[in-house]
Design a protein around this motif. Structure first.
Motif, PDB file in Angstrom:
ATOM      1  N   ALA A 239     -10.803  -6.591   0.546  1.00  0.00           N
ATOM      2  CA  ALA A 239     -11.566  -6.915  -0.460  1.00  0.00           C
ATOM      3  C   ALA A 239     -12.088  -5.830  -1.384  1.00  0.00           C
ATOM      4  O   ALA A 239     -13.279  -5.463  -1.387  1.00  0.00           O
ATOM      5  CB  ALA A 239     -13.203  -7.680   0.104  1.00  0.00           C
ATOM      6  N   VAL A 240     -11.010  -5.271  -2.169  1.00  0.00           N
ATOM      7  CA  VAL A 240     -11.373  -4.436  -2.857  1.00  0.00           C
ATOM      8  C   VAL A 240     -10.804  -4.715  -4.519  1.00  0.00           C
ATOM      9  O   VAL A 240      -9.806  -5.471  -4.732  1.00  0.00           O
ATOM     10  CB  VAL A 240     -10.179  -3.113  -2.644  1.00  0.00           C
ATOM     11  N   ALA A 241     -12.068  -4.764  -5.152  1.00  0.00           N
ATOM     12  CA  ALA A 241     -11.900  -5.290  -6.533  1.00  0.00           C
ATOM     13  C   ALA A 241     -10.990  -4.825  -7.637  1.00  0.00           C
ATOM     14  O   ALA A 241     -10.470  -5.117  -8.720  1.00  0.00           O
ATOM     15  CB  ALA A 241     -13.453  -5.664  -7.012  1.00  0.00           C
ATOM     16  N   THR A 242     -10.974  -3.235  -7.393  1.00  0.00           N
ATOM     17  CA  THR A 242     -10.386  -2.480  -8.305  1.00  0.00           C
ATOM     18  C   THR A 242      -9.208  -1.498  -7.554  1.00  0.00           C
ATOM     19  O   THR A 242      -9.732  -0.899  -6.715  1.00  0.00           O
ATOM     20  CB  THR A 242     -11.151  -1.559  -9.098  1.00  0.00           C
ATOM     21  N   PRO A 243      -7.897  -1.758  -7.647  1.00  0.00           N
ATOM     22  CA  PRO A 243      -7.088  -0.957  -6.957  1.00  0.00           C
ATOM     23  C   PRO A 243      -6.962   0.505  -7.341  1.00  0.00           C
ATOM     24  O   PRO A 243      -7.436   1.114  -8.516  1.00  0.00           O
ATOM     25  CB  PRO A 243      -5.587  -1.490  -7.392  1.00  0.00           C
ATOM     26  N   GLY A 244      -6.050   1.298  -6.458  1.00  0.00           N
ATOM     27  CA  GLY A 244      -6.194   2.833  -6.796  1.00  0.00           C
ATOM     28  C   GLY A 244      -5.464   3.227  -7.859  1.00  0.00           C
ATOM     29  O   GLY A 244      -4.331   2.777  -8.189  1.00  0.00           O
ATOM     30  N   GLN A 245      -5.715   4.525  -8.361  1.00  0.00           N
ATOM     31  CA  GLN A 245      -5.039   5.177  -9.409  1.00  0.00           C
ATOM     32  C   GLN A 245      -3.739   5.407  -8.976  1.00  0.00           C
ATOM     33  O   GLN A 245      -2.571   5.527  -9.776  1.00  0.00           O
ATOM     34  CB  GLN A 245      -5.644   6.262 -10.022  1.00  0.00           C
ATOM     35  N   ILE A 246      -3.396   5.846  -7.740  1.00  0.00           N
ATOM     36  CA  ILE A 246      -2.108   6.154  -7.398  1.00  0.00           C
ATOM     37  C   ILE A 246      -1.229   4.906  -6.611  1.00  0.00           C
ATOM     38  O   ILE A 246      -0.263   4.863  -7.020  1.00  0.00           O
ATOM     39  CB  ILE A 246      -2.393   7.249  -6.002  1.00  0.00           C
ATOM     40  N   THR A 247      -2.213   4.227  -5.994  1.00  0.00           N
ATOM     41  CA  THR A 247      -1.548   3.112  -5.473  1.00  0.00           C
ATOM     42  C   THR A 247      -1.046   1.948  -6.526  1.00  0.00           C
ATOM     43  O   THR A 247       0.175   1.142  -6.203  1.00  0.00           O
ATOM     44  CB  THR A 247      -2.280   2.196  -4.455  1.00  0.00           C
ATOM     45  N   PHE A 248      -1.646   1.558  -7.406  1.00  0.00           N
ATOM     46  CA  PHE A 248      -1.064   0.752  -8.562  1.00  0.00           C
ATOM     47  C   PHE A 248       0.300   0.924  -9.316  1.00  0.00           C
ATOM     48  O   PHE A 248       0.944   0.135  -8.875  1.00  0.00           O
ATOM     49  CB  PHE A 248      -2.245   0.667  -9.744  1.00  0.00           C
ATOM     50  N   PRO A 249       0.590   2.001  -9.531  1.00  0.00           N
ATOM     51  CA  PRO A 249       1.718   2.418 -10.202  1.00  0.00           C
ATOM     52  C   PRO A 249       3.093   2.239  -9.033  1.00  0.00           C
ATOM     53  O   PRO A 249       4.084   1.803  -9.384  1.00  0.00           O
ATOM     54  CB  PRO A 249       1.614   3.418 -10.823  1.00  0.00           C
ATOM     55  N   ILE A 250       2.538   2.621  -7.772  1.00  0.00           N
ATOM     56  CA  ILE A 250       3.668   2.482  -6.693  1.00  0.00           C
ATOM     57  C   ILE A 250       3.888   1.081  -6.457  1.00  0.00           C
ATOM     58  O   ILE A 250       5.038   0.539  -6.287  1.00  0.00           O
ATOM     59  CB  ILE A 250       3.244   3.200  -5.553  1.00  0.00           C
ATOM     60  N   THR A 251       2.932   0.343  -6.448  1.00  0.00           N
ATOM     61  CA  THR A 251       3.098  -1.157  -6.302  1.00  0.00           C
ATOM     62  C   THR A 251       3.476  -2.018  -7.273  1.00  0.00           C
ATOM     63  O   THR A 251       4.416  -2.644  -7.056  1.00  0.00           O
ATOM     64  CB  THR A 251       1.522  -1.797  -5.769  1.00  0.00           C
ATOM     65  N   LYS A 252       3.413  -1.640  -8.591  1.00  0.00           N
ATOM     66  CA  LYS A 252       3.984  -2.227  -9.711  1.00  0.00           C
ATOM     67  C   LYS A 252       5.460  -1.919  -9.717  1.00  0.00           C
ATOM     68  O   LYS A 252       6.049  -3.006 -10.102  1.00  0.00           O
ATOM     69  CB  LYS A 252       3.187  -1.777 -10.847  1.00  0.00           C
TER      70      LYS A 252
END
Length: 330
Positions: A239-252
């Motif tokens: 239940a995390v409403a805002t993803p991480g600055q590091i994790t988002f680009p990796i995931t994307k």
């Protein structure tokens, strides 16, 4: 988006795996006959991180991160924010290394997770109604009192630790076609994606979130970090409403698709994992199974394919288990 350069490498993940395996477990990979035969028409395997130390994959990232701290950072004590699983990973690692640990949990965090975290020796502080509020308070406490932050997902050492699961999957099922992973802040899927896509880019990687809270999925679809959370979810661990600055680009850049499931679908998956597979899964751990059972994934990635669905954790209150059973039986 700017040019992508992954801050986590396969070398980082291999080093983390070597460190983690000195204490942690290589968790089982078992075939689920009901998901294979009755649901997908493929070979579906469950990666049982509910059998990891502390009952969740989170031990991996916490153990790797804390072992990378300097002596002065350890001496100041560590602090984290968590709905419960990362909390236990930090608490147990700190106990093993003789480090003071403080864990900020939101009000309403599952009682079993609160008790287990305190049982490992951490000081538990309840603050806020959501993970994001607890996370903000953690940052304030760290700045005020000098504690060392062990972030639950947005940290390269934490991500590398979670990536050790990807290496295990490939060691246990070399010719896997599709891997399905629960997603919260993104540390787990970032690590697994880095490991798997580096070794075999052809493997199809799918992230799953709740319809109620899915900051990563909203961000993935908007091509920028976005906040999304409208209600509580059985998948409290994600239940995390805002993803991480590091994790988002990796995931994307490395994850092939993100799908959403409803609360009823999560509850059904928890029930079926318990009844059909004899696996105790918390809501977050049941997300991949929910996506399979609710047919949220294109059959082309499932039929006659080798599929791994990650059961990320099994730390669920008995009261919630009983309520879920009553919902379907009563």
């Amino acid at each position: 988006m700017p040019r992508f350069q992954n801050p986590v490498t396969i070398h980082d993940i291999k080093k983390a795996a070597h460190l983690i395996h000195q204490v942690g477990r290589v968790t089982p990979l078992i075939q689920s006959m009901f998901l294979s035969r009755d649901v997908t028409g493929g070979e579906v395997y469950l990666k049982l991180e509910n059998m990891q130390l502390t009952g969740s994959f989170k031990f991996r990232g916490a153990f790797n991160k804390i072992n990378h701290l300097s002596e002065s950072e350890k001496e100041r004590g560590v602090i984290t924010a968590s709905a419960g699983n990362h909390a236990q990973g930090v608490a147990l690692t700190s106990k093993l290394l003789g480090i003071k640990s403080i864990v900020v949990m939101p009000h309403g965090a599952p009682l079993a997770k609160q008790q287990a975290t305190a049982g490992y020796g951490a000081q538990v502080v309840l603050h806020g109604d959501t993970f994001d509020e607890a996370h903000q308070f953690m940052e304030e406490e760290a700045a005020d009192k000098g504690y060392t932050i062990v972030d639950p997902y947005d940290d390269v050492d934490v991500i590398a630790g979670q990536g050790s699961i990807g290496l295990e999957i490939l060691n246990q099922l070399e010719d896997v076609d599709t891997v399905i992973v629960p997603v919260g802040g993104g540390g787990l899927i970032s690590g697994i994606a880095t490991a798997i896509k580096t070794i075999n880019p052809q493997i199809h990687l799918i992230g799953v979130q709740s319809e109620n809270v899915h900051g990563m999925t909203a961000s993935y679809r908007a091509n920028e970090i976005t906040t999304f959370g409208v209600d509580k979810t059985l998948a409290d661990g994600t239940a995390v409403a805002t993803p991480g600055q590091i994790t988002f680009p990796i995931t994307k850049h490395l994850v092939d698709e993100m799908v959403l499931v409803s609360e009823e679908e999560i509850a059904t998956a928890m029930k079926d994992l318990l009844q059909r597979a004899k696996v105790v899964a918390e809501g977050a751990g049941a997300l991949p199974t929910a996506a399979l059972e609710a047919h949220k994934i294109d059959p082309c990635w499932l039929e006659n394919k080798r599929v791994v669905a990650l059961v990320s954790g099994g730390n669920v209150d008995l009261e919630r288990v009983a309520t879920n059973i009553d919902h379907f039986v009563g």
